[in-house]
Design an enzyme around this catalytic site. Structure first.
Site, PDB file in Angstrom:
ATOM      1  N   ASP A  46      66.112 111.743  46.128  1.00 15.00           N
ATOM      2  CA  ASP A  46      65.356 111.792  44.856  1.00 15.00           C
ATOM      3  C   ASP A  46      66.285 111.379  43.706  1.00 15.00           C
ATOM      4  OD1 ASP A  46      63.315 114.503  43.379  1.00 15.00           O
ATOM      5  OD2 ASP A  46      63.353 112.332  43.026  1.00 15.00           O
TER       6      ASP A  46
ATOM      7  N   GLY B 187      67.189 116.987  54.480  1.00  7.83           N
ATOM      8  CA  GLY B 187      68.384 117.341  53.700  1.00  7.83           C
ATOM      9  C   GLY B 187      68.259 118.756  53.172  1.00  7.83           C
TER      10      GLY B 187
HETATM   11  N1  APR Z   1      69.129 106.524  51.070  1.00  5.44           N
HETATM   12  C1  APR Z   1      68.570 106.974  52.213  1.00  5.44           C
HETATM   13  N2  APR Z   1      68.602 108.266  52.594  1.00  5.44           N
HETATM   14  C2  APR Z   1      69.231 109.148  51.765  1.00  5.44           C
HETATM   15  C3  APR Z   1      69.839 108.747  50.550  1.00  5.44           C
HETATM   16  C4  APR Z   1      69.767 107.371  50.217  1.00  5.44           C
HETATM   17  N3  APR Z   1      70.324 106.888  49.089  1.00  5.44           N
HETATM   18  N4  APR Z   1      70.384 109.865  49.961  1.00  5.44           N
HETATM   19  C5  APR Z   1      70.133 110.902  50.793  1.00  5.44           C
HETATM   20  N5  APR Z   1      69.448 110.485  51.873  1.00  5.44           N
HETATM   21  C6  APR Z   1      68.969 111.254  53.021  1.00  5.44           C
HETATM   22  C7  APR Z   1      69.656 112.568  53.302  1.00  5.44           C
HETATM   23  O1  APR Z   1      70.875 112.348  54.018  1.00  5.44           O
HETATM   24  C8  APR Z   1      68.596 113.264  54.155  1.00  5.44           C
HETATM   25  O2  APR Z   1      68.722 112.886  55.521  1.00  5.44           O
HETATM   26  O3  APR Z   1      67.620 111.624  52.759  1.00  5.44           O
HETATM   27  C9  APR Z   1      67.260 112.698  53.613  1.00  5.44           C
HETATM   28  C10 APR Z   1      66.433 113.700  52.812  1.00  5.44           C
HETATM   29  O4  APR Z   1      67.296 114.603  52.146  1.00  5.44           O
HETATM   30  P1  APR Z   1      66.982 115.122  50.636  1.00  5.44           P
HETATM   31  O5  APR Z   1      67.172 114.004  49.696  1.00  5.44           O
HETATM   32  O6  APR Z   1      67.785 116.367  50.452  1.00  5.44           O
HETATM   33  O7  APR Z   1      65.421 115.467  50.661  1.00  5.44           O
HETATM   34  P2  APR Z   1      64.649 116.740  51.235  1.00  5.44           P
HETATM   35  O8  APR Z   1      65.394 117.385  52.351  1.00  5.44           O
HETATM   36  O9  APR Z   1      63.255 116.250  51.462  1.00  5.44           O
HETATM   37  O10 APR Z   1      64.670 117.772  50.006  1.00  5.44           O
HETATM   38  C11 APR Z   1      63.922 117.445  48.857  1.00  5.44           C
HETATM   39  O11 APR Z   1      65.807 117.808  47.441  1.00  5.44           O
HETATM   40  O12 APR Z   1      66.711 116.222  46.070  1.00  5.44           O
HETATM   41  C12 APR Z   1      65.861 117.301  46.106  1.00  5.44           C
HETATM   42  O13 APR Z   1      64.267 116.858  44.357  1.00  5.44           O
HETATM   43  C13 APR Z   1      64.443 116.908  45.757  1.00  5.44           C
HETATM   44  O14 APR Z   1      63.737 119.179  45.613  1.00  5.44           O
HETATM   45  C14 APR Z   1      63.684 118.019  46.426  1.00  5.44           C
HETATM   46  C15 APR Z   1      64.476 118.252  47.706  1.00  5.44           C
END
Ligand code: APR
Length: 174
Positions: free
Chosen positions: A33, A122
């Protein structure tokens, strides 16, 4: 169209729609995000603010919303909210719904290609292998095969975990 798994930064994806793993407020965060908002610039946040909210919720868990993409190479960002694995009820159903509603919005907006991150894997704590099996089952649904589908994994180990659940007929070289 094939389902392509690759290891990389989803903000670089040259597709019509990039899917964001958002939260229900849809005003940015960490992880993917944060990366998408940083790459898209302030216009993306402005587009998110324009999405109607009910008591602070712009996108309920398991649903998706579509906005313009700011400076990203994509036409759209589809913001979806995956389940928090240890908290939300029926995580498998909510995770499948997050992918499905994202596909439906892409098709409804004449997209020809879409890129997903590993939603909920994540901060939201979804075990990678369980998420991969659920996500790829949705991705392989015949209704969505008219789209070029890309799954962007951020770590090589994640890519290998997902590849286990991709039928050999779909395996692109990576
Ligand atoms: N490109 C591709 N994948 C990515 C990137 C990127 N630039 N950055 C992180 N990831 C991967 C992480 O390694 C993970 O495997 O995206 C996957 C999802 O992780 P998160 O971003 O933490 O998302 P999520 O687990 O769905 O949690 C969502 O986290 O960032 C906050 O605002 C968001 O509150 C929400 C929560």
């Amino acid at each position: 169209m094939p389902v392509t798994l690759l290891c990389g930064d989803i903000t670089q994806a040259k597709v019509d729609a990039i899917v964001n793993a958002a939260n229900t407020r849809m005003l940015g965060g960490g992880g993917v995000d944060g990366a998408i908002h940083r790459a898209a610039g302030p216009d993306l946040l402005a587009a998110c603010y324009a999405v109607p909210e009910v008591e602070g919720v712009r996108c309920p868990v398991g649903q998706a919303r579509i906005t313009a993409a700011g400076n990203l190479p994509a036409r759209y960002v589809i913001h979806t909210v995956g389940p928090r694995f240890e908290f939300d009820d029926d995580p498998p159903a909510l995770l499948a719904s997050a992918y499905r509603t994202s596909f439906e919005l892409a098709l409804g907006n004449d997209c020809r290609s879409i890129a997903f991150p590993a939603i909920s894997c994540g901060v939201y704590g979804y075990p990678m292998a369980q998420a991969a099996e659920i996500a790829l089952t949705v991705c392989l649904d015949q209704r969505y095969r008219q789209l070029e589908e890309y799954l962007y994994l951020h770590q090589q180990a994640d890519l290998e975990a997902w590849t286990v659940y991709l039928p050999s007929s779909e395996r692109a070289a990576f």
